[in-house]
Design an enzyme around this catalytic site. Structure first.
Site, PDB file in Angstrom:
ATOM      1  N   THR A  26       0.821  -1.220   0.000  1.00  0.00           N
ATOM      2  CA  THR A  26       0.000   0.000   0.000  1.00  0.00           C
ATOM      3  C   THR A  26       0.849   1.262   0.000  1.00  0.00           C
ATOM      4  O   THR A  26       0.480   2.272  -0.620  1.00  0.00           O
ATOM      5  CB  THR A  26      -0.937  -0.008   1.221  1.00  0.00           C
ATOM      6  OG1 THR A  26      -1.853  -1.096   1.096  1.00  0.00           O
ATOM      7  CG2 THR A  26      -1.714   1.290   1.329  1.00  0.00           C
TER       8      THR A  26
ATOM      9  N   SER B 109       1.822  -7.861  -0.315  1.00  0.00           N
ATOM     10  CA  SER B 109       2.530  -8.739   0.613  1.00  0.00           C
ATOM     11  C   SER B 109       1.969 -10.151   0.614  1.00  0.00           C
ATOM     12  O   SER B 109       2.646 -11.088   1.045  1.00  0.00           O
ATOM     13  CB  SER B 109       2.493  -8.163   2.027  1.00  0.00           C
ATOM     14  OG  SER B 109       1.180  -8.122   2.534  1.00  0.00           O
TER      15      SER B 109
ATOM     16  N   THR C 169       0.954  -4.534   4.366  1.00  0.00           N
ATOM     17  CA  THR C 169       0.680  -4.846   5.769  1.00  0.00           C
ATOM     18  C   THR C 169      -0.006  -6.190   5.988  1.00  0.00           C
ATOM     19  O   THR C 169      -0.044  -6.686   7.110  1.00  0.00           O
ATOM     20  CB  THR C 169      -0.197  -3.753   6.401  1.00  0.00           C
ATOM     21  OG1 THR C 169      -1.455  -3.694   5.706  1.00  0.00           O
ATOM     22  CG2 THR C 169       0.493  -2.392   6.328  1.00  0.00           C
ATOM     23  N   ASP C 170      -0.549  -6.798   4.930  1.00  0.00           N
ATOM     24  CA  ASP C 170      -1.346  -8.005   5.127  1.00  0.00           C
ATOM     25  C   ASP C 170      -0.572  -9.125   5.800  1.00  0.00           C
ATOM     26  O   ASP C 170      -1.119  -9.853   6.631  1.00  0.00           O
ATOM     27  CB  ASP C 170      -1.908  -8.495   3.790  1.00  0.00           C
ATOM     28  CG  ASP C 170      -3.067  -7.655   3.287  1.00  0.00           C
ATOM     29  OD1 ASP C 170      -3.574  -6.815   4.065  1.00  0.00           O
ATOM     30  OD2 ASP C 170      -3.472  -7.828   2.126  1.00  0.00           O
TER      31      ASP C 170
END
Length: 323
Positions: A11, A50, A82-83
């Site tokens: 992101t 990710s 961030t996942d």
């Protein structure tokens, strides 16, 4: 003073078009970064979400960061989506041998949105990477001006800029103005002794089985088939339906099975409850205790250990240290 920055997409690099922002562009968009007196050595690794990262790719980044530190960098920063960040940072922490910090960060809001948090997170991450109080803490996650241990941090919200928290311990410290204030220094286990090859990693698969209400356990055997290990995300302190316990015990006779809690915080107990499917029952059937590791981190650790050739006793010992 120099910091190596590794850009993996996510992101923080998304602009709504293609290509995504490069690491140089991300760094150039951080107000105040050029005033830190730190030279940023940017290296673009990948431009992908990710969810597309692999153990091997992450370990390659760790090796590159290790070489940068050996060449004189004061620390390293990784920007990514961030996942899976809580898992990749933990994976890196299992093998990172240096006192110099390796800091993971990213963004919850992309650069085209009002209140984009990427620039502030990168600035804070670089501050932490060069901060003397952060030395010796291992791999860290910096978000929202908080410093978290990779071993304890979790993503707990799908959209909030305060998504990353450490439910069991709280943050290790905070970035306040130009200061990195470390308020807690936890024990840091040493890096794992065995580093598996990419081929061994590819051949080693670990599944996660989540306990749910009214579960008859028929999926356990299918899930464990063609796997080398299993993590059970149990209820509460490490419970499953009583009917599931014999199935899990049978699987534990064939491969390592680690018992974790699906709650998101707190430990698996060892000897408080004694009914069928309780933690005492499951551990007595050969399951291993994940301690305070959540199921996702337990999977990362178990896969790395199995790929490195660890046996059951060593696996139990390492989980006791890291959990």
């Amino acid at each position: 003073m120099r910091v190596a920055l590794f850009a993996l997409g996510g992101t923080i690099s998304v602009t709504g078009g293609t290509p995504r922002l490069t690491g140089e562009q991300i760094a150039a968009g951080v107000p105040g970064l050029d005033g830190l007196g730190v030279r940023i050595d940017v290296r673009d690794v990948a431009a992908l979400p990710s969810s597309g990262l692999t153990f091997t790719r992450v370990l390659e980044v760790v090796d590159a960061a290790s070489r940068a530190v050996a060449d004189g960098a004061a620390g390293a920063v990784v920007t990514q989506g961030t996942d899976t960040l809580e898992e990749t940072a933990f994976l890196a922490g299992l093998v990172w041998p240096h006192d110099e910090p390796l800091v993971f960060t990213g963004a919850m809001r992309n650069p085209t949105l009002a209140g984009a948090d990427g620039p502030a997170n990168v600035l804070a991450a670089v501050r932490v990477a060069v901060a003397t109080p952060a030395r010796g803490l291992g791999v860290l996650v910096v978000f929202n001006d908080q410093v978290h241990a990779a071993r304890r941090v979790r993503k707990t919200h799908s959209t909030s800029t305060a998504a990353f928290v450490s439910p069991d311990s709280g943050p290790l410290g905070h970035v306040v103005e130009d200061r990195v204030r470390i308020l807690a220094v936890p024990p840091r286990p040493g890096p794992l002794p065995h580093r598996p090859s990419p081929e061994r990693l590819a051949a080693t698969r670990v599944a996660v089985y989540t306990a749910v209400l009214d579960d008859d356990g028929t999926l356990v055997d299918d899930l464990a088939r063609d796997r080398q290990g299993l993590v059970v995300a149990g209820f509460g302190v490490g419970h499953v339906a009583g009917a599931l316990a014999p199935r899990l015990g049978a699987v534990a006779g064939r491969m390592p099975v680690v018992l974790a809690s699906r709650t998101g915080a707190g430990p698996v107990l060892r000897a408080t409850y004694r009914s069928p499917g309780s933690e005492t029952d499951l551990l007595g059937r050969g399951l291993l205790d994940a301690g305070m590791l959540d199921p996702w981190k337990a999977r990362v650790l178990l896969r790395l250990l199995l790929a490195g050739g660890a046996g059951r006793d060593e696996i139990a010992s390492v989980f006791a240290e890291w959990g």
